[in-house]
Design a protein around this motif. Structure first.
Motif, short mmCIF file in Angstrom:
data_model
loop_
_atom_site.label_atom_id
_atom_site.label_comp_id
_atom_site.label_asym_id
_atom_site.label_seq_id
_atom_site.Cartn_x
_atom_site.Cartn_y
_atom_site.Cartn_z
N ILE A 124 0.84 -1.50 0.02
CA ILE A 124 -0.40 0.23 0.00
C ILE A 124 1.09 0.90 0.29
O ILE A 124 0.85 2.41 -0.64
N TRP A 125 2.17 0.94 0.94
CA TRP A 125 3.19 2.67 0.68
C TRP A 125 3.92 2.54 -1.21
O TRP A 125 3.76 4.16 -0.81
N SER A 126 3.51 1.20 -1.43
CA SER A 126 4.53 1.33 -2.36
C SER A 126 3.32 2.70 -3.68
O SER A 126 3.85 3.26 -4.54
N PHE A 127 1.89 1.90 -3.41
CA PHE A 127 1.44 2.33 -3.88
C PHE A 127 1.12 3.84 -4.15
O PHE A 127 1.22 4.91 -5.33
N PHE A 128 0.80 4.51 -2.79
CA PHE A 128 0.35 5.41 -3.07
C PHE A 128 1.42 6.67 -2.74
O PHE A 128 1.82 7.80 -3.02
N PHE A 129 2.94 6.32 -2.53
CA PHE A 129 4.23 7.02 -3.65
C PHE A 129 4.00 6.94 -4.29
O PHE A 129 4.61 8.29 -5.10
N GLY A 130 4.42 5.87 -5.35
CA GLY A 130 3.92 6.17 -7.23
C GLY A 130 2.76 7.42 -7.56
O GLY A 130 3.57 8.64 -7.95
N LEU A 131 1.42 7.58 -6.65
CA LEU A 131 0.90 8.47 -6.24
C LEU A 131 1.21 9.61 -5.69
O LEU A 131 0.91 10.68 -7.01
N VAL A 132 1.25 10.13 -5.36
CA VAL A 132 2.90 11.34 -4.64
C VAL A 132 3.27 12.05 -5.32
O VAL A 132 3.51 13.06 -5.69
#
Length: 336
Positions: A137-145
């Protein structure tokens, strides 16, 4: 994105008429939304709610990239004592309709329904992923940010020393906030009221996570548990605190956006960039192991189970693609 469609006081322009028109416009514009557009607002509310659940990601970031940030600020800041005067001028049903339009209530209701839907349906899933699959989940949101920062940087049309300084100030502030130690107090209702007021201000600011502020103040778990168990005394206390903080904070933010849009955007983009420290995927605890309390960032090759490059980079790319699509969708929004 929609946030840059209307003329700005500090945007390049050869006409002072546009600047003056923007400055003297005090009331919120009247929107005429189609059912399809309102459905879009509802979907964007779901996305905002999902982001707000994650400690470190701000729903304000989603609102900004989706092109509804200014409309949200305008609507919230229009709530105040003057609504009673608007109601009295016409009275009855006409007065109610006038107040409804003044606060852009149809938009707010659709957005809040989307956020509530997200909290009701996704809170458990996201909490499960944070506890059991944090790397994913952190990987997904890191790419989003990361994608969000690049998109917003292109919206700043004129860089100068002041705006660079504001960007760095925002980034530094987000890093400092993300590095503060967590409180583990047992929150009382008055404490939860104050926590809600502070958190909602952070939630409106892109890059500053309201959920993370609640986590810092030791209130996050209590509120999430209250949502799961329908503890209405806690839920209503937090909502009251959020409403109070929201009404006080949005007026100042509306003033900044209406007069210093580019400078404010630079500051907000800095907040988002600084939040990358919080959403860095590879985290361990103080002993270098993995558990639910893992908050220390490490290099990918130092992660106890390996970097998982294929999975993490794939999820980062997915987050970046989705936020780019959301930005494109926001650009297609129609001004009133």
């Amino acid at each position: 994105m929609t946030a840059s469609q209307s003329p700005r006081p500090d945007a390049p322009s050869s006409s002072t008429h546009l600047d003056n028109e923007h400055l003297i416009k005090e009331s919120s514009p009247i929107y005429h939304d189609t059912p399809k557009q309102l459905l879009g607002v509802y979907v964007k509310g779901i996305a905002m709610g999902a982001a707000d659940i994650v400690p470190g990601v701000s729903g304000g970031t989603i609102a900004l990239i989706a092109g509804i940030y200014e409309r949200l600020i305008n609507a919230l800041s229009s709530v105040g004592p003057n609504l009673w005067q608007i109601f009295r001028q016409q009275g009855g049903l006409k007065g109610f309709i006038a107040v409804w339009r003044q606060v852009d209530a149809t938009f707010l209701v659709c957005l809040l329904l989307g956020i509530a839907t997200s909290f009701a349906t996704l809170a458990g899933l996201i909490k499960h992923l944070l506890d059991n699959q944090p790397l994913l989940i952190w990987s997904f949101f890191f790419g989003l940010v990361v994608a969000t920062v690049f998109i917003l940087l292109t919206e700043i049309t004129r860089w100068n020393i002041g705006r660079v300084a504001l960007f760095l100030l925002g980034a530094g502030s987000a890093v400092v906030i993300s590095s503060l130690p967590l409180l583990t107090t047992a929150p009382s209702l008055p404490y939860l009221f104050i926590a809600g007021a502070i958190a909602i201000c952070a939630m409106i600011l892109p890059g500053i996570s309201g959920s993370f502020i609640l986590l810092l103040m030791g209130a996050y778990d209590s509120i999430l548990e209250a949502v799961h168990t329908l503890n209405f005394s806690i839920i209503f206390t937090v909502i009251a605190g959020m409403a109070t903080g929201l009404l006080l904070f949005t007026r100042m933010l509306k003033w900044l956006l209406s007069r210093y849009y580019q400078a404010t955007l630079a500051l907000l983009t800095g907040f988002i960039a600084g939040s990358l420290v919080k959403v860095w995927p590879w985290k361990t605890d103080a002993l270098g192991t993995l558990n639910s309390a893992a908050i220390n960032n490490v290099m990918p090759w130092q992660y106890p189970t390996g970097a998982h490059w294929l999975t993490t980079l794939g999820l980062m790319l997915l987050g970046a693609v989705l936020v780019t699509a959301l930005s494109w969708w926001g650009r297609r929004g129609v001004r009133p």
